[in-house]
Write an enzyme that holds these catalytic residues in place. Structure first.
Site, PDB file in Angstrom:
ATOM      1  N   GLY A  38      -0.518   5.145  -1.165  1.00 47.49           N
ATOM      2  CA  GLY A  38      -1.563   5.888  -0.469  1.00 47.49           C
ATOM      3  C   GLY A  38      -0.992   7.117   0.235  1.00 47.49           C
ATOM      4  O   GLY A  38       0.199   7.416   0.117  1.00 47.49           O
ATOM      5  N   GLN A  39      -1.852   7.795   1.000  1.00 44.07           N
ATOM      6  CA  GLN A  39      -1.438   9.061   1.633  1.00 44.07           C
ATOM      7  C   GLN A  39      -0.226   8.873   2.541  1.00 44.07           C
ATOM      8  O   GLN A  39       0.726   9.644   2.488  1.00 44.07           O
ATOM      9  CB  GLN A  39      -2.609   9.662   2.432  1.00 44.07           C
ATOM     10  CG  GLN A  39      -2.315  11.076   2.903  1.00 44.07           C
ATOM     11  CD  GLN A  39      -3.270  11.581   3.975  1.00 44.07           C
ATOM     12  OE1 GLN A  39      -4.052  10.810   4.545  1.00 44.07           O
ATOM     13  NE2 GLN A  39      -3.219  12.864   4.252  1.00 44.07           N
ATOM     14  N   GLY A  56       0.834  -1.206   0.000  1.00 37.35           N
ATOM     15  CA  GLY A  56       0.000   0.000   0.000  1.00 37.35           C
ATOM     16  C   GLY A  56       0.865   1.250   0.000  1.00 37.35           C
ATOM     17  O   GLY A  56       0.584   2.219   0.709  1.00 37.35           O
ATOM     18  N   ASP A  66       1.949  -1.786  -4.487  1.00 35.11           N
ATOM     19  CA  ASP A  66       0.573  -1.302  -4.406  1.00 35.11           C
ATOM     20  C   ASP A  66      -0.203  -1.945  -5.542  1.00 35.11           C
ATOM     21  O   ASP A  66       0.401  -2.404  -6.525  1.00 35.11           O
ATOM     22  CB  ASP A  66       0.527   0.229  -4.536  1.00 35.11           C
ATOM     23  CG  ASP A  66      -0.714   0.830  -3.883  1.00 35.11           C
ATOM     24  OD1 ASP A  66      -0.577   1.591  -2.924  1.00 35.11           O
ATOM     25  OD2 ASP A  66      -1.847   0.515  -4.335  1.00 35.11           O
ATOM     26  N   ILE A  67      -1.532  -1.943  -5.411  1.00 36.68           N
ATOM     27  CA  ILE A  67      -2.369  -2.446  -6.508  1.00 36.68           C
ATOM     28  C   ILE A  67      -2.485  -1.365  -7.587  1.00 36.68           C
ATOM     29  O   ILE A  67      -2.776  -1.638  -8.740  1.00 36.68           O
ATOM     30  CB  ILE A  67      -3.754  -2.883  -5.961  1.00 36.68           C
ATOM     31  CG1 ILE A  67      -4.472  -3.789  -6.945  1.00 36.68           C
ATOM     32  CG2 ILE A  67      -4.605  -1.679  -5.586  1.00 36.68           C
ATOM     33  CD1 ILE A  67      -5.701  -4.467  -6.348  1.00 36.68           C
ATOM     34  N   ARG A  68      -2.239  -0.098  -7.162  1.00 33.42           N
ATOM     35  CA  ARG A  68      -2.333   1.037  -8.102  1.00 33.42           C
ATOM     36  C   ARG A  68      -1.020   1.191  -8.874  1.00 33.42           C
ATOM     37  O   ARG A  68      -0.004   0.619  -8.514  1.00 33.42           O
ATOM     38  CB  ARG A  68      -2.590   2.339  -7.330  1.00 33.42           C
ATOM     39  CG  ARG A  68      -3.951   2.373  -6.683  1.00 33.42           C
ATOM     40  CD  ARG A  68      -4.059   3.491  -5.681  1.00 33.42           C
ATOM     41  NE  ARG A  68      -3.512   3.100  -4.392  1.00 33.42           N
ATOM     42  CZ  ARG A  68      -3.727   3.753  -3.257  1.00 33.42           C
ATOM     43  NH1 ARG A  68      -4.442   4.852  -3.246  1.00 33.42           N
ATOM     44  NH2 ARG A  68      -3.206   3.331  -2.133  1.00 33.42           N
ATOM     45  N   LYS A 103     -10.515  -1.587  12.704  1.00 34.81           N
ATOM     46  CA  LYS A 103      -9.255  -1.174  13.345  1.00 34.81           C
ATOM     47  C   LYS A 103      -9.169  -1.726  14.776  1.00 34.81           C
ATOM     48  O   LYS A 103      -8.104  -2.156  15.219  1.00 34.81           O
ATOM     49  CB  LYS A 103      -9.124   0.362  13.348  1.00 34.81           C
ATOM     50  CG  LYS A 103      -8.797   0.949  11.974  1.00 34.81           C
ATOM     51  CD  LYS A 103      -7.428   0.486  11.493  1.00 34.81           C
ATOM     52  CE  LYS A 103      -7.068   0.948  10.103  1.00 34.81           C
ATOM     53  NZ  LYS A 103      -5.859   0.324   9.559  1.00 34.81           N
ATOM     54  N   TYR A 160     -15.037   0.914   9.583  1.00 33.70           N
ATOM     55  CA  TYR A 160     -13.584   1.171   9.608  1.00 33.70           C
ATOM     56  C   TYR A 160     -13.071   1.086  11.050  1.00 33.70           C
ATOM     57  O   TYR A 160     -12.069   0.401  11.326  1.00 33.70           O
ATOM     58  CB  TYR A 160     -13.345   2.564   9.009  1.00 33.70           C
ATOM     59  CG  TYR A 160     -11.949   3.116   9.140  1.00 33.70           C
ATOM     60  CD1 TYR A 160     -10.853   2.472   8.576  1.00 33.70           C
ATOM     61  CD2 TYR A 160     -11.731   4.341   9.793  1.00 33.70           C
ATOM     62  CE1 TYR A 160      -9.578   3.018   8.675  1.00 33.70           C
ATOM     63  CE2 TYR A 160     -10.464   4.893   9.887  1.00 33.70           C
ATOM     64  CZ  TYR A 160      -9.391   4.221   9.328  1.00 33.70           C
ATOM     65  OH  TYR A 160      -8.138   4.767   9.426  1.00 33.70           O
TER      66      TYR A 160
HETATM   67  C1  AKB Z   1     -10.485   8.980   8.444  1.00 36.20           C
HETATM   68  O1  AKB Z   1     -10.920  10.136   8.507  1.00 36.20           O
HETATM   69  O2  AKB Z   1     -11.177   7.985   8.218  1.00 36.20           O
HETATM   70  C2  AKB Z   1      -9.007   8.755   8.703  1.00 36.20           C
HETATM   71  C3  AKB Z   1      -8.738   8.395  10.123  1.00 36.20           C
HETATM   72  C4  AKB Z   1      -8.990   9.368  11.201  1.00 36.20           C
HETATM   73  O3  AKB Z   1      -8.289   7.313  10.377  1.00 36.20           O
HETATM   74  N1  AKB Z   1      -8.258   9.922   8.341  1.00 36.20           N
END
Ligand code: AKB
Length: 320
Positions: A13-14, A10, A36-38, A148, A144
């Site tokens: 990414g950012q 990855g 990366d896949i990109r 996590k 998300y």
């Molecule tokens: C998001 O906004 O989803 C991310 C994070 C806070 O993990 N930047």
């Protein structure tokens, strides 16, 4: 150890772009393999080895680890908070399958260290919102955040069960000029600088007094490498460490920009991301990271604004 061989999954990414460049400075270009896949990010081109890799392709990843003699792996692949809500099951699959596969690979190939980022998104509306402690109520409301938090528990489990040295940070919103963010709730704090320079105005998708924990990418990269280089016996948690630098609202970042661009204006049109932001902490207590491995941020809001505007202006002039 500087003779480590690092795999970044990855890398476009950012976080990946800047972390790859920083690690290549520390460990040497040929010792940091970007994947990366990109397509390869323009800033990575010519700076070191690059392979196309799907993070869910366990066989190809395993082959690459063996072929390159990899000792450390950074897994940076994730669908973030806003994108994640559009397809929760897919987000869970991407975020969790890639992690579990890497943890198994780490045990099988006896990798010396693994890095996997967590986020302030692990926290939810039942968490104390100000100076959120390292150990507290954790009931995330986004897929998300759920992925996590589950991931943190898996990292801790692999450490306790198999002795795998896996390390993690709960990043706040990250602000960067080299690489673009994608799909996060905190992305407004990057977009605002671009729009301020291009159009002197910005419509924010969060309301004016929405405070969130934030960090400049320079600090995030230093913190990540600092954690990875810390002696293992200093790390008192194998969940992710809280990491903090600053906390501000859209109104405050706009005021910071106005010090450089007095004509800049902001208005507000909150969307579905407001509810996500409302469930997150306003500020984070990162005393454990500071005490255990010496974390210290460098950038505050005004210092970051000056640096962002300077670099983005230069970048726009190169393109024009
Ligand atoms: C998001 O906004 O989803 C991310 C994070 C806070 O993990 N930047």
């Amino acid at each position: 150890m500087k003779n480590d061989k690092i795999l970044i999954v990855g890398a476009c990414g950012q976080i990946g772009v800047e972390l790859t460049l920083a690690l290549r400075n520390v460990y040497g270009s040929d010792n940091v393999i970007a994947t990366d896949i990109r397509n390869e990010h323009p800033l990575l081109k010519g700076t070191g080895p690059y392979y196309s890799l799907n993070a869910l392709d366990a066989v190809s990843m395993h082959e690459l680890v063996k072929k390159e003699g990899i000792t450390q792996l950074y897994l940076l692949v994730a669908l973030l908070s806003a994108t994640g809500e559009k397809d929760p099951k897919h987000t869970w699959d991407i975020n969790m399958e890639s992690l579990l596969q890497v943890l198994d690979l780490g045990v099988q190939e006896k990798l010396s260290k693994i890095y996997w980022p967590s986020s302030i998104a692990v926290f939810g509306p039942t968490t104390p919102t100000t100076d959120t402690p390292q150990k507290t109520i954790i009931e995330p409301r986004t897929v998300y955040g759920v992925s996590k938090y589950a991931g943190e528990l898996w990292c801790q489990y692999y450490n306790q069960r198999w002795g795998l040295d896996v390390r993690s940070l709960r990043y706040p919103g990250l602000i960067s000029w080299k690489s673009e963010p994608g799909g996060g709730t905190t992305d407004y704090a990057v977009e605002i600088y671009h729009e301020a320079l291009k159009h002197q105005k910005y419509t924010c998708f969060l309301s004016e007094n929405t405070y969130l924990p934030m960090m400049y990418m320079d600090d995030a990269i230093r913190g990540t490498i600092g954690l990875m280089e810390a002696p293992a016996d200093k790390l008192k948690t194998r969940m992710a460490y809280n990491l903090a630098a600053m906390s501000f609202s859209p109104k405050e970042i706009a005021a910071s920009i106005q010090k450089h661009i007095p004509d800049f204006t902001i208005d507000y049109n909150p969307d579905f991301r407001q509810a996500i932001a409302d469930g997150w902490p306003k500020s984070i207590d990162d005393a454990a990271a500071r005490a255990d491995w010496g974390w210290k941020n460098d950038f505050d809001l005004d210092k970051m604004t000056a640096d962002m505007l300077l670099h983005l202006k230069e970048k726009m002039m190169q393109v024009a």
